[in-house]
Every structure is written in structure tokens, then in C-alpha cells.
Design a protein around this motif. Structure first.
Motif, mmCIF file in Angstrom:
data_model
loop_
_atom_site.group_PDB
_atom_site.id
_atom_site.type_symbol
_atom_site.label_atom_id
_atom_site.label_comp_id
_atom_site.label_asym_id
_atom_site.label_seq_id
_atom_site.Cartn_x
_atom_site.Cartn_y
_atom_site.Cartn_z
ATOM 1 N N GLY A 160 0.784 -1.229 0.000
ATOM 2 C CA GLY A 160 0.000 0.000 0.000
ATOM 3 C C GLY A 160 0.813 1.276 0.000
ATOM 4 N N LEU A 161 2.149 1.175 0.048
ATOM 5 C CA LEU A 161 2.978 2.383 0.061
ATOM 6 C C LEU A 161 3.593 2.638 -1.311
ATOM 7 N N LYS A 162 4.024 3.886 -1.506
ATOM 8 C CA LYS A 162 4.474 4.323 -2.827
ATOM 9 C C LYS A 162 5.936 4.750 -2.794
ATOM 10 N N HIS A 163 6.486 4.893 -3.998
ATOM 11 C CA HIS A 163 7.842 5.414 -4.172
ATOM 12 C C HIS A 163 8.027 6.692 -3.339
ATOM 13 N N GLY A 164 9.138 6.763 -2.619
ATOM 14 C CA GLY A 164 9.449 7.962 -1.833
ATOM 15 C C GLY A 164 9.072 7.860 -0.371
ATOM 16 N N PHE A 165 8.403 6.756 0.022
ATOM 17 C CA PHE A 165 7.863 6.704 1.386
ATOM 18 C C PHE A 165 8.959 6.738 2.453
ATOM 19 N N CYS A 166 10.139 6.207 2.164
ATOM 20 C CA CYS A 166 11.215 6.159 3.185
ATOM 21 C C CYS A 166 11.697 7.549 3.575
ATOM 22 N N THR A 167 11.719 8.449 2.613
ATOM 23 C CA THR A 167 12.328 9.765 2.844
ATOM 24 C C THR A 167 11.333 10.914 2.782
ATOM 25 N N ARG A 168 10.139 10.667 2.206
ATOM 26 C CA ARG A 168 9.194 11.766 2.025
ATOM 27 C C ARG A 168 7.776 11.340 2.375
ATOM 28 N N GLY A 169 7.625 10.315 3.209
ATOM 29 C CA GLY A 169 6.297 9.862 3.604
ATOM 30 C C GLY A 169 5.589 10.890 4.476
ATOM 31 N N ASP A 170 4.273 10.823 4.505
ATOM 32 C CA ASP A 170 3.449 11.756 5.275
ATOM 33 C C ASP A 170 3.315 11.237 6.714
ATOM 34 N N VAL A 171 3.960 11.927 7.660
ATOM 35 C CA VAL A 171 3.932 11.464 9.057
ATOM 36 C C VAL A 171 2.557 11.645 9.694
ATOM 37 N N ASN A 172 1.669 12.372 9.033
ATOM 38 C CA ASN A 172 0.313 12.540 9.556
ATOM 39 C C ASN A 172 -0.648 11.452 9.065
ATOM 40 N N ASP A 173 -0.159 10.598 8.173
ATOM 41 C CA ASP A 173 -0.951 9.467 7.697
ATOM 42 C C ASP A 173 -0.431 8.222 8.425
ATOM 43 N N PRO A 174 -1.273 7.571 9.252
ATOM 44 C CA PRO A 174 -0.780 6.471 10.092
ATOM 45 C C PRO A 174 -0.091 5.354 9.300
ATOM 46 N N LYS A 175 -0.614 5.021 8.118
ATOM 47 C CA LYS A 175 -0.002 3.943 7.338
ATOM 48 C C LYS A 175 1.382 4.352 6.825
ATOM 49 N N GLN A 176 1.480 5.583 6.316
ATOM 50 C CA GLN A 176 2.773 6.052 5.821
ATOM 51 C C GLN A 176 3.763 6.211 6.973
ATOM 52 N N GLU A 228 8.702 4.517 9.515
ATOM 53 C CA GLU A 228 9.378 4.109 10.762
ATOM 54 C C GLU A 228 9.898 2.677 10.649
ATOM 55 N N ARG A 229 9.103 1.811 10.036
ATOM 56 C CA ARG A 229 9.551 0.431 9.853
ATOM 57 C C ARG A 229 10.797 0.378 8.953
ATOM 58 N N ALA A 230 10.794 1.189 7.908
ATOM 59 C CA ALA A 230 11.949 1.241 7.008
ATOM 60 C C ALA A 230 13.185 1.769 7.736
ATOM 61 N N LYS A 231 12.988 2.797 8.544
ATOM 62 C CA LYS A 231 14.108 3.356 9.326
ATOM 63 C C LYS A 231 14.658 2.302 10.281
ATOM 64 N N ASN A 232 13.757 1.612 10.982
ATOM 65 C CA ASN A 232 14.194 0.585 11.934
ATOM 66 C C ASN A 232 14.903 -0.570 11.238
ATOM 67 N N ALA A 233 14.433 -0.914 10.043
ATOM 68 C CA ALA A 233 15.066 -2.001 9.293
ATOM 69 C C ALA A 233 16.498 -1.630 8.916
ATOM 70 N N ALA A 234 16.691 -0.395 8.454
ATOM 71 C CA ALA A 234 18.034 0.048 8.077
ATOM 72 C C ALA A 234 18.948 0.103 9.308
ATOM 73 N N VAL A 235 18.417 0.601 10.416
ATOM 74 C CA VAL A 235 19.197 0.663 11.661
ATOM 75 C C VAL A 235 19.668 -0.736 12.059
ATOM 76 N N SER A 236 18.743 -1.695 12.029
ATOM 77 C CA SER A 236 19.093 -3.054 12.427
ATOM 78 C C SER A 236 20.112 -3.669 11.459
ATOM 79 N N TRP A 237 19.993 -3.330 10.175
ATOM 80 C CA TRP A 237 20.948 -3.798 9.163
ATOM 81 C C TRP A 237 22.350 -3.271 9.471
ATOM 82 N N PHE A 238 22.455 -1.994 9.759
ATOM 83 C CA PHE A 238 23.762 -1.405 10.050
ATOM 84 C C PHE A 238 24.344 -1.953 11.352
#
Length: 247
Positions: free
Chosen positions: A211-227, A232-242
Motif C-alpha cells: 500500500g505504500l508508494k515510491h518515496g515513502f522512506c524519505t518523504r512519507g506523510d507522518v500525519n498518515d498512520p499507514k505512511q 518508521e519500519r523502514a528506518k528501523n530495518a536500516a538501523v538493524s541492518w547497520f
């Protein structure tokens, strides 16, 4: 493979970045974090190195993954106006094609690879990761290619300008943060990626964001709960990867 208009849309985030401006290799750069052994290089999307969103992400990675993060300017000072991310923006449409001609791979690769090299040679980091969004996707794949080996792991969110050969040649642990709707990381490219990764003998992580679109990792709408959940999930995934591959 090209960029599309979706690369110039999204939302601005509120906040104040915590890092400072410096130089890396011969490029201006935003830097944040204090770890002397582990670094992450961000290759930005078309909004460049000054966008608050990108700098805030860098701060999150630095703090949560315990790394020093560099976000260099890879567009020679050109800034795509962040006003384009405002819902009421009514200016000229963005000429993506002209932008890509100015910032083509042959022009930008020497700077991108030079910055990655400098982290180990000049700055003495023992481990270096790279993450690239949209425009930065092809670049981090090339940094992690077998013949280059400039980084110890890579992550990419909604990558653009990537070709099948970039998948074939990856030689380090690689992570994909893939939205369902993406004109640049197409269904065909996703299928090729998922088919090829298990044959390469490397660790990989492929995360799908329905349900998410191109750009969601860096330009997602923080006022939309799904985005908000997705970014946040993408950020956490990258953190855990590093944390996994840089320590």
C-alpha cells in the motif's frame, strides 16, 4: 530505467537536524554521530543533501545504529526546492530528464566512489555501510559491487536507475526496502531481484511495504498512520541492518 514525476513529490518533516556541515573527499557534507570505527554514507534522492528529512534520517541512523553518518552533496550545489513537497505547490513541473542529464551516472560516480573511499582511507573507519534512496539506489549498488567492494553492506529504499546487472554484481550484504507502488523499482525489477539474490551467496533482506508508494522512506506523510508506520519500519530495518554488519 529513468526517474519519474513521483520522484519529486512527498511531504516535508518538521524538526531540527543535530549534525554539522563539513567536507568529505571534495564534497560538502552533513555529518552526524561520534563513532570512530563505523560509518554510513547516504546517497540522497533528488532533493539533495540539505533536505531536513534526509538530515533527520541521518541523525536517527547515527544515534540508533551507533554510526557516524555522512550525507554529502552529490549534485554540485544544485538544490531542488523543498517547496515542491508542499501540498499547495503550484510552480513549474520539475524537469526530471534534464536533471538526470546534468547528474548522470558517469558524472557523479567518481564523487560518490571518492567519498566512500575517503571514509576508510582518510578517516580510518573500519566498517562502512551505504544507503541510497531513489536516485541513490543505483549508486549504493555500485559501491557494493564485487569489482568495487567499497562498502561492507548496503541498503536501498525505492531505488531508481538500477539495472539487472546491478543486482547480478552485488558482492556484500544488501537490503531492499520496496514499496508496492513504484515506477522506478518496477514489478519486473522486483521479480528479478527476488529471483537473483538467493543465487549470489550473500546475505540479503527484502522488505515489502504493501500500500505504500515510491518515496515513502524519505518523504512519507507522518500525519498518515499507514505512511508513518511504513517510514518508521523502514528506518528501523536500516538501523538493524547497520547494527548487524558494521559492528
Amino acid at each position: 530505467m529513468s526517474l519519474s514525476q513521483c520522484c519529486a513529490t512527498g511531504f516535508r518533516w518538521e524538526g531540527t537536524p543535530k549534525g554539522k556541515e563539513t567536507t568529505l573527499s571534495s564534497n560538502k557534507a552533513y555529518v552526524t554521530g561520534t563513532n570512530k570505527d563505523a560509518a554510513v554514507l547516504i546517497v540522497h534522492d533528488i532533493f539533495g543533501w540539505t533536505l531536513t528529512n534526509a538530515r533527520m534520517l541521518a541523525d536517527h541512523y547515527a544515534e540508533e545504529a551507533d554510526v557516524t553518518v555522512y550525507l554529502p552533496d552529490f549534485f554540485a550545489g544544485e538544490i531542488v526546492a523543498p517547496d515542491r513537497l508542499d501540498p499547495a505547490y503550484a510552480g513549474e513541473p520539475f524537469d526530471i530528464n534534464a536533471f538526470i542529464i546534468r547528474n548522470n551516472k558517469d558524472t557523479r560516480w567518481p564523487e560518490i566512489s571518492g567519498c566512500a573511499k575517503a571514509l576508510k582511507t582518510e578517516h580510518g573507519f573500519k566498517k562502512v555501510g551505504a544507503i541510497g534512496f531513489c536516485y541513490g539506489g543505483w549508486a549504493v549498488m555500485k559501491l557494493g559491487a564485487k569489482e568495487n567492494g567499497l562498502v561492507d553492506c548496503v541498503s536501498t529504499g525505492h531505488p531508481a536507475l538500477m539495472e539487472n546487472a546491478d543486482i547480478d554484481n552485488i558482492g556484500c550484504p544488501v537490503q531492499f526496502l520496496a514499496p508496492e507502488e513504484d515506477n522506478t523499482f518496477t514489478p519486473e525489477m522486483k521479480e528479478y531481484t527476488l529471483k537473483t539474490l538467493p543465487t549470489l551467496g550473500i546475505d540479503f533482506d527484502y522488505q515489502y511495504f504493501t500500500g505504500l508508494k515510491h518515496g515513502f522512506c524519505t518523504r512519507g506523510d507522518v500525519n498518515d498512520p499507514k505512511q508513518k508506520h511504513g517510514l518508521e519500519r523502514a528506518k528501523n530495518a536500516a538501523v538493524s541492518w547497520f547494527r548487524e554488519y558494521l559492528h
